[in-house]
Design a protein around this motif. Structure first.
Motif, PDB file in Angstrom:
ATOM      1  N   ARG A 184     -26.109  -1.441 -17.413  1.00 32.63           N
ATOM      2  CA  ARG A 184     -25.000  -1.336 -16.464  1.00 32.63           C
ATOM      3  C   ARG A 184     -24.670   0.133 -16.273  1.00 32.63           C
ATOM      4  NH1 ARG A 184     -20.860  -6.327 -16.800  1.00 32.63           N
ATOM      5  NH2 ARG A 184     -22.436  -7.923 -16.650  1.00 32.63           N
ATOM      6  N   THR A 232     -21.715   2.795 -14.781  1.00 27.88           N
ATOM      7  CA  THR A 232     -20.368   3.044 -14.281  1.00 27.88           C
ATOM      8  C   THR A 232     -20.512   3.656 -12.899  1.00 27.88           C
ATOM      9  OG1 THR A 232     -19.610   3.429 -16.515  1.00 27.88           O
ATOM     10  CG2 THR A 232     -18.206   4.226 -14.755  1.00 27.88           C
ATOM     11  N   ASP A 277     -18.353  -1.354 -13.453  1.00 23.59           N
ATOM     12  CA  ASP A 277     -19.752  -1.079 -13.758  1.00 23.59           C
ATOM     13  C   ASP A 277     -20.615  -2.179 -13.166  1.00 23.59           C
ATOM     14  OD1 ASP A 277     -20.091  -3.171 -15.665  1.00 23.59           O
ATOM     15  OD2 ASP A 277     -19.619  -1.862 -17.325  1.00 23.59           O
TER      16      ASP A 277
END
Length: 110
Positions: free
Chosen positions: A9, A11, A32
């Protein structure tokens, strides 16, 4: 905690608002994002184990991409401190090929 993610993931500084596809209700903002899920911060609590058809709307278009439409399962939901905001984790469960391509473009920009 058991981390079952298949993709990292990222941000994002991009403005990505999530709206319910049918009602237009704002569900929250993506904090995210990955190819298979996202985390959302929201003003209202969302129910874990709920399935949503969503529009991820970009604050500023990336080329001709203004939004991504997808189906997502809310895996977990937690209230924020002092009753402010809530946090929810989603797994993407339905994504058309053209929307997957758009998501890949967005991921390349974060």
């Amino acid at each position: 905690m058991d981390d079952r993610r298949q993709h990292s993931r990222h941000t994002t500084e991009l403005s990505l608002e999530v709206l319910d596809l049918h009602s237009g209700t704002r569900l929250g903002r993506v904090v995210d994002l990955s190819a298979d899920g996202f985390m959302l911060v929201s003003d209202m609590p969302l129910e874990a184990d709920s399935v949503w058809e969503c529009r991820l709307v970009l604050g500023a278009p990336l080329g001709d991409i203004h939004e991504i439409r997808l189906g997502a399962d809310c895996l977990w939901s937690r209230p924020g401190a002092n009753g402010q905001h809530g946090w929810s984790g989603f797994h993407i469960i339905d994504l058309a090929d053209d929307q997957a391509e758009a998501l890949e473009v967005v991921l390349q920009h974060i």
